[in-house]
Scaffold this motif. Sequence first.
Motif, mmCIF file in Angstrom:
data_model
loop_
_atom_site.group_PDB
_atom_site.id
_atom_site.type_symbol
_atom_site.label_atom_id
_atom_site.label_comp_id
_atom_site.label_asym_id
_atom_site.label_seq_id
_atom_site.Cartn_x
_atom_site.Cartn_y
_atom_site.Cartn_z
ATOM 1 N N UNK A 126 0.823 -1.285 0.019
ATOM 2 C CA UNK A 126 0.082 0.061 -0.045
ATOM 3 C C UNK A 126 0.860 1.311 -0.086
ATOM 4 N N UNK A 127 1.811 1.624 -0.987
ATOM 5 C CA UNK A 127 2.402 2.781 -1.048
ATOM 6 C C UNK A 127 1.737 3.924 -0.876
ATOM 7 N N UNK A 134 -3.259 0.138 13.386
ATOM 8 C CA UNK A 134 -4.675 0.326 13.464
ATOM 9 C C UNK A 134 -5.075 0.631 11.878
ATOM 10 N N UNK A 135 -4.439 1.564 11.148
ATOM 11 C CA UNK A 135 -4.845 1.762 9.836
ATOM 12 C C UNK A 135 -4.777 0.291 9.000
ATOM 13 N N UNK A 141 -10.067 -5.181 7.376
ATOM 14 C CA UNK A 141 -11.255 -5.651 8.007
ATOM 15 C C UNK A 141 -10.854 -6.525 9.461
ATOM 16 N N UNK A 142 -9.762 -6.004 10.171
ATOM 17 C CA UNK A 142 -9.475 -6.680 11.452
ATOM 18 C C UNK A 142 -10.008 -5.822 12.439
ATOM 19 N N UNK A 143 -10.941 -6.439 13.560
ATOM 20 C CA UNK A 143 -11.387 -5.827 14.598
ATOM 21 C C UNK A 143 -10.470 -5.555 15.731
ATOM 22 N N UNK A 144 -10.265 -4.116 15.634
ATOM 23 C CA UNK A 144 -9.280 -3.784 16.760
ATOM 24 C C UNK A 144 -10.090 -2.653 17.687
ATOM 25 N N UNK A 145 -11.434 -3.082 17.937
ATOM 26 C CA UNK A 145 -12.089 -2.048 18.644
ATOM 27 C C UNK A 145 -11.786 -2.245 20.016
ATOM 28 N N UNK A 159 -1.647 -7.917 15.011
ATOM 29 C CA UNK A 159 -0.708 -8.209 13.958
ATOM 30 C C UNK A 159 -0.751 -9.646 13.071
ATOM 31 N N UNK A 160 -0.932 -10.900 13.987
ATOM 32 C CA UNK A 160 -1.182 -11.908 13.509
ATOM 33 C C UNK A 160 -2.151 -11.878 12.533
#
Length: 233
Positions: A126-127, A134-135, A141-145, A159-160
Amino acid sequence: MRQIILDTETTGLDPLTGDRIIEVAAVELVNLLPTGIGFHRLIDPERDIPAEASRIHGFTNGDLAGKPKFAEIAAEMLDFLGDAPIVAHNAPFDFGFLDAELLRAGLPKLNRARMIDSLMLAKERYPGMPNSLDALCRRLGVDNSMRSSHNAILDCRLLAQVYLELMGGKQPGLELAASQGGGGGAALATVEPVEWTSRPIAVPPARAEAHAAFVAGKVKDALWLKPPFGGGA
């Protein structure tokens, strides 16, 4: 293929000016999936924690009072790491702190050939885009709430999932479930069977007849007309 996801929290940004590790966490991956085996320790940094650092990770001097010093957990940590590649987000930061602590404990530094920097992987994919953890969680679509502050064991679990996506995405039927508990050995992943229902496609009679005429006139020795695909048993 065994790999380790690793993260640290520290008293500051530079081990060369006296900043120390206060938390180290790692989770084991095999074939890119968490096995449920982890390592997590809070550490007495043997110095005060600046207020600006506490605002980032939430740890205060009182939280770490009575915790082991890094030298006391180093052998256990190295045993868990083994000789596996180590994945970290902005890996030079974590390796720099670990190297400083290991040297202070009279132990050799980690081999940089083992280092995999997921931040660099994200920048290549993603240059020009924000590539913080967080970004990436939001983008993939990883839930970091539950991530209200930096926390090494939680960041490892997030991160996994991010690393799996960066390396090609979830395999069918495999779902990662980030555990809310702390400490090593917590269940980090579940494997669910794929459920599917056969849905035959109905072919209108006119089209079936047209196809049969085409095969009879244009295709020689059509495989699908022979057993076991067709033409009887």
